[in-house]
Every structure is written in C-alpha cells, then in structure tokens.
Design an enzyme around this catalytic site. Structure first.
Site, PDB file in Angstrom:
ATOM      1  CB  ILE A 231     -15.461  -0.058  -1.512  1.00 50.02           C
ATOM      2  CG1 ILE A 231     -15.279  -1.244  -2.450  1.00 50.02           C
ATOM      3  CG2 ILE A 231     -16.941   0.308  -1.401  1.00 50.02           C
ATOM      4  CD1 ILE A 231     -15.931  -2.519  -1.949  1.00 50.02           C
TER       5      ILE A 231
ATOM      6  N   GLY B 107     -10.965  -1.594   0.997  1.00 56.26           N
ATOM      7  CA  GLY B 107      -9.947  -1.165   0.041  1.00 56.26           C
ATOM      8  C   GLY B 107     -10.339   0.117  -0.666  1.00 56.26           C
TER       9      GLY B 107
ATOM     10  CB  VAL C 138      -0.962   0.001   1.205  1.00 60.74           C
ATOM     11  CG1 VAL C 138      -1.826   1.266   1.206  1.00 60.74           C
ATOM     12  CG2 VAL C 138      -1.862  -1.236   1.177  1.00 60.74           C
TER      13      VAL C 138
ATOM     14  CB  VAL D 261     -13.797  -0.889   5.966  1.00 58.71           C
ATOM     15  CG1 VAL D 261     -14.927  -1.861   5.599  1.00 58.71           C
ATOM     16  CG2 VAL D 261     -13.525  -0.917   7.456  1.00 58.71           C
TER      17      VAL D 261
ATOM     18  CE  LYS E  61     -10.768  -5.694   5.663  1.00 59.20           C
ATOM     19  NZ  LYS E  61     -10.628  -6.425   4.381  1.00 59.20           N
TER      20      LYS E  61
ATOM     21  CE  LYS F  54      -7.371  -6.463   7.777  1.00 62.15           C
ATOM     22  NZ  LYS F  54      -6.240  -5.984   6.957  1.00 62.15           N
TER      23      LYS F  54
END
Length: 400
Positions: free
Chosen positions: A131, A129, A12, A127, A200, A100
C-alpha cells in the site's frame, strides 16, 4: 547503469530480485537508468538459484565497493541491520528498506545521516506492504493538518478476526489455521499482541507530526482475549471487531494506541477483511483518504521496495523531503482519552447501573451474562467503574 545490493534473500529480498529482473525494462524506463543487481548478501547458499552468481557473505565487499549506489535492506530486525544501514549511508549510498523495527527505532537518525550525505533513506514498504502510504504522507498530503490516522496494519490479526466473525470460531482454532496457511508465525506474539502494528503506527505518526513518536510509549493491546461470544454481541450491534492502530489529535493533544475496536458499518475500514490492510488518513482540509491493499507478502512488499529504488535513482545526489525530527513528540496520556466501552459482565443490571449509570444494553442471547455499552468516558473513569462493578468478563472499546 546503477548498481545495487540486496541485503537478505528471504521472502522480500527474493521478491525484490524477481521484480528487478522480470520488470527490468519497465523499471529502466521509470528510473531513467538501468538498475543492475551487483550483490546479494546472505549467510546461506542458494545452489541453482538465479542469485547464485552475485551472492556474497561479507557485507564489507558491498560497503567498500564505490560502484554500489543503493543498498536494499530487507533482512529485518535491528542487528545487524542498523549497523549495515548506518554504514551505507555514511559511505554515501542511498538505502531502501522494508524493516519497520529499524525505521520505528532509528528513522529520524538515519534520515538525518542520509540528508547530510545528499542521499536518501526510504521506507515505503515498512508500513502496509504494497500500500502506498509513506510517500503520500511525505509528499501529497502536505497542505493538511493530520487529524487522525487509523489503520488495520497487520494482516495476520485481521485474518483471524475475520474468520472468527464469519465462522463463529474461537481464537485458538483460527490461529492454528492461520499458522497452517503461513499467515501466522509459529511464535505469533508480535502479531497477535499488537507489537507489529504499534511500530507501524509510530512511523506514520512520526511522519504525520514531524517529530519522533516512541512506540514503547504507545498503549498496546492485542487480540488474544477476543472470543466468539464477543462477535455474537458485535453482530447484534451491527459492528465488526478490528485491531486498530490509531493516532489522533484530540483537543490539541496526540493520542496513540493499538487495541481491538468495535467498528460500525459506515466506518471506512469496516469491510477490510482477511489479510488485507487498510489505512484511514483524515486531514483538516482534504477530509478522509482511505488506502486499502495487500499489507504483506513477497511481491506486494517487494513492489513497494522497488518503487523506492526507482525514487533513489531519480534523486541520486539529492535528498527527497522527509520531515521527521529527532525531537520526541509528547503523547497525551492514554488514560485520559475518552470513548465508549462495550462490556460483558455476570453482574445484574442493577449493579451495572449503580457502577456505570445510564448504559445501552445488548442482548445476544447468552445466558448468565449482561452486555452493555457505556457513555463516553476516560480510560481512568472506566477502570474505576469496572472495579466497582466487578465480574467483568470482557471489554472492547467502541470506535466512534
């Protein structure tokens, strides 16, 4: 110009670095100021990598630099992430994170510290990714009482269940495929046992109801017991099997769980397949809202992190509203929640009816066993009936 520091240069972190560099002009326009990466923190060296010129190994360099306005924590885990993030907030720096575990465990505390210092602690990427779900819950669905949040929140388990469904394969062989493709870790426990999903849903429930939901108090069951035979029955029922993370208002009490469920074709998440994530939010006024997209991966997750960075730049000295109190939300005892159950057994139909009463039988053509669906009952009642029956091969909860 706003100076930022990235903690962690893994999947990431490198994605955040890439987006900030590649889309710098676009981000400047959205944020209103240029965002400049002053530091990248990692224990490793990256010879020849674009981050090499800003790489540091000592966090105190970042913490003690007044030019750094925003810290981006993408290391994962609780240690040293919690200490680093807390120190940054106390030093008057905003923090964006995809962690998370950190948010589920310390979210309320870190939000409070950020507010005290007129800074922000944002975690859109924690939570789902890529979205967008945290910001909608915080800012856009604020006129509704949230009746339910149900999510497919782990791409690894969704990939495994999708392959089992489509190919009739067994769990172990599909898990190995997922590992070979990089969708599952060598130690997949956090995914397949539901530990990732439960953190999550605890975050989403905490935001939905404004109090802290302790993920350790949420009933959690993974997918390791799901078999190819279960999918034969599911097909006969016109259903799919998904690992669902849920929090739901049932008669005024909040029930939360993570477990495999049988979904009917008209369920909004029925067709969410492969590594895709999906989240259903049901409000008492707005009705059903469904969010579907990439739930993991370098760039989708990094994109969500960068959206938080832009938000932090726009609100440098103002805390945005995140309603999440440290007071614990008392969850309803999961054993008292009601639902129907699908059961496979080697017992006779007479024994089934003596134990469960009237049931609906499902014939999947599997010799030596009987499949059936119970009436709605509590978890406690089901356990009593199952004990009376004996010879239970498997059971899966049926999603209404």
């Amino acid at each position: 110009m706003i100076k930022v520091a990235i903690l962690g240069y893994g999947t990431v972190g490198s994605g955040v670095f890439e987006i900030l560099k590649q889309n710098s002009e676009l981000i400047t326009g959205k944020a209103g100021q240029e965002v400049d990466i002053k530091y990248v923190l990692d224990l490793r060296d990256f010879p020849g990598d674009p981050c090499e010129s800003v790489l540091v190994h000592d966090y105190n360099i970042i913490l003690n630099d007044p030019e750094v306005e925003i810290v981006i924590e993408v290391m994962g885990g609780l240690k040293p992430a919690y200490d680093f993030v807390k120190a940054a907030l106390e030093a008057g720096k905003s923090v964006c994170t995809s962690n998370k575990e950190l948010v589920a465990k310390y979210g309320a505390e870190l939000i409070a510290i950020a507010h005290k210092n007129n800074r922000n602690f944002l975690f859109e990427a924690a939570v789902g990714g890529g979205i967008p779900i945290i910001r909608p819950l915080n800012m856009h669905i604020t006129a509704d009482k949230i009746q339910e949040i149900t999510g497919i929140l782990n791409g690894t388990t969704n990939y495994i269940l999708t392959k089992m469904d489509r190919e009739g394969a067994d769990f172990d062989s599909v898990l190995k495929q997922a590992q070979d493709l990089g969708y599952a870790e060598r130690n997949p426990e956090a995914d397949v046992e539901g530990f990732d999903a439960v953190r999550k849903i605890a975050i989403l429930a905490s935001l939905a109801y404004g109090k802290t939901v302790d993920y350790e108090e949420i009933y959690t069951e993974g997918i390791t017991k799901i078999s190819a035979e279960d999918f034969k029955y599911a097909k006969k029922m016109g259903r799919s099997i998904k690992l669902l993370a849920k929090c739901k208002n049932e008669e005024g009490e909040i029930v939360a769980s993570v477990s495999p469920r049988l979904l009917a074709e008209d369920h909004p998440l029925f067709h969410v397949s492969d590594v895709v994530n999906g989240i259903l939010v049901r409000g008492n006024m707005v009705g059903d809202l469904v969010f579907i997209g990439s739930g993991a991966g370098s760039l989708p997750t990094a994109s969500a992190v960068v959206s938080d960075i832009v938000d932090c730049v726009r609100h440098l000295n103002v805390s945005t509203t995140v309603v999440w109190d440290g007071e614990k939300l008392q969850l309803e005892d999961f054993s008292q929640s009601k639902k129907a159950f699908f059961v496979r057994t080697s017992a006779s139909k007479d024994a089934v009816e003596q134990a469960f009463g009237e049931v609906s039988y499902i014939d999947a053509g599997i010799a030596g066993e009987v499949g059936f669906v119970t009436a709605k009952m509590t978890e406690t009642k089901f356990a009593e009936c199952a004990e009376k029956l004996g010879n239970v091969i498997s059971r899966i909860r049926v999603e209404a």
